[in-house]
Design a protein around this motif. Structure first.
Motif, PDB file in Angstrom:
ATOM      1  N   ASN A 201       0.809  -1.209   0.000  1.00 35.38           N
ATOM      2  CA  ASN A 201       0.000   0.000   0.000  1.00 35.38           C
ATOM      3  C   ASN A 201       0.847   1.267   0.000  1.00 35.38           C
ATOM      4  N   ASP A 202       2.131   1.110  -0.228  1.00 41.10           N
ATOM      5  CA  ASP A 202       3.045   2.244  -0.224  1.00 41.10           C
ATOM      6  C   ASP A 202       2.924   3.020  -1.531  1.00 41.10           C
ATOM      7  N   LEU A 203       2.772   4.347  -1.455  1.00 37.99           N
ATOM      8  CA  LEU A 203       2.583   5.168  -2.642  1.00 37.99           C
ATOM      9  C   LEU A 203       3.763   5.054  -3.599  1.00 37.99           C
ATOM     10  N   THR A 204       4.974   5.015  -3.057  1.00 37.90           N
ATOM     11  CA  THR A 204       6.161   4.904  -3.912  1.00 37.90           C
ATOM     12  C   THR A 204       6.140   3.616  -4.716  1.00 37.90           C
TER      13      THR A 204
ATOM     14  N   LYS B  30       3.463   1.888  -5.482  1.00 37.88           N
ATOM     15  CA  LYS B  30       2.369   1.979  -6.449  1.00 37.88           C
ATOM     16  C   LYS B  30       2.822   2.742  -7.693  1.00 37.88           C
TER      17      LYS B  30
ATOM     18  N   GLU C 179      -8.118  10.645  -8.425  1.00 38.69           N
ATOM     19  CA  GLU C 179      -6.773  10.189  -8.093  1.00 38.69           C
ATOM     20  C   GLU C 179      -5.859  11.373  -7.774  1.00 38.69           C
ATOM     21  N   SER C 180      -4.689  11.063  -7.208  1.00 45.68           N
ATOM     22  CA  SER C 180      -3.648  12.075  -7.045  1.00 45.68           C
ATOM     23  C   SER C 180      -3.137  12.487  -8.422  1.00 45.68           C
TER      24      SER C 180
ATOM     25  N   THR D 120      -0.578  10.324 -10.319  1.00 46.58           N
ATOM     26  CA  THR D 120      -0.939   9.217 -11.203  1.00 46.58           C
ATOM     27  C   THR D 120      -0.849   9.645 -12.659  1.00 46.58           C
TER      28      THR D 120
END
Length: 219
Positions: A80-83, A85, A184-185, A188
């Motif tokens: 679940n880590d953004l980096t 992903k 989304e951010s 993305t």
């Protein structure tokens, strides 16, 4: 019938997803190596890919597929880590769902991917300067160089080609390509644009321009 490859070593998750996707033909693979073999032997419309797999791991399988195909791939992972992903999106994943996930969210994401693929026109060539896109075979060329794009990168490229010089905000791009409201951010969108821009630049095509404070355009 639409055919989906499910690469997942957890038998319980396999069963749950198969029970959800009764309107599709779902082919199971319980390891990355088996998934690779299935891709070599059969044709699929979409792949659901776990990362923690015996044999060939999910990231290796993703990279291997991306060298050969722009087939839509949805990664399903406990990570679940953004980096991480962002790294998976950069490596070619078209979407990313974190375990545990809602089954109906998974279904919605699958439908979005398949709906987008079904809307692509056929039997046409789009071109812009040295760039050409065969809409039937999905082959993208800059002069004689073939570009290997993910499904998202390909869709973004088509959007730019259909409306050259038009400035698209990040929300414009997301809502046209993902076919849903922007939530989304911005990272993305930035990741996919950066990857597409890099592949074009490697082939000598510097087409994607940043319009600061607004978005991007093809020029």
């Amino acid at each position: 019938m639409t055919k989906i490859l499910l690469v997942e070593d957890d038998a319980e998750i396999q069963m749950m997803i198969k029970e959800l996707l009764t309107e599709y033909e779902v082919v199971s693979a319980y390891s990355g190596t088996e998934g690779q073999l299935r891709v070599q032997q059969e044709s699929f419309d979409l792949i659901l890919l776990d990362l923690m797999l015996p044999g060939l791991d999910g990231e290796e399988l993703l990279a291997w597929i991306r060298q050969r195909s722009a087939l839509p791939i949805i990664v399903i992972s406990e990570k679940n880590d953004l980096t991480e992903k962002i790294a998976l999106l950069q490596a070619g994943a078209d979407d990313y769902l974190v375990k545990p996930f809602d089954l109906y969210e998974l279904l919605a994401r699958i439908q979005i991917q398949l709906r987008h693929a079904a809307k692509e026109p056929t039997n046409q060539i789009l071109s812009y300067q040295e760039l050409s896109v065969d809409l039937e075979t999905r082959e993208v060329r800059v002069n004689e160089t073939i570009l290997h794009l993910t499904a998202r990168e390909y869709a973004i490229l088509l959007l730019f080609l259909q409306f050259p010089k038009k400035v698209f905000s990040r929300s414009n791009i997301y809502e046209n390509v993902w076919q849903e409201l922007f939530f989304e951010s911005e990272k993305t969108i930035n990741v996919h644009i950066s990857n597409l821009r890099g592949k074009l630049q490697q082939a000598g095509a510097e087409y994607i321009k940043t319009v600061w404070g607004v978005g991007f355009k093809f020029d």
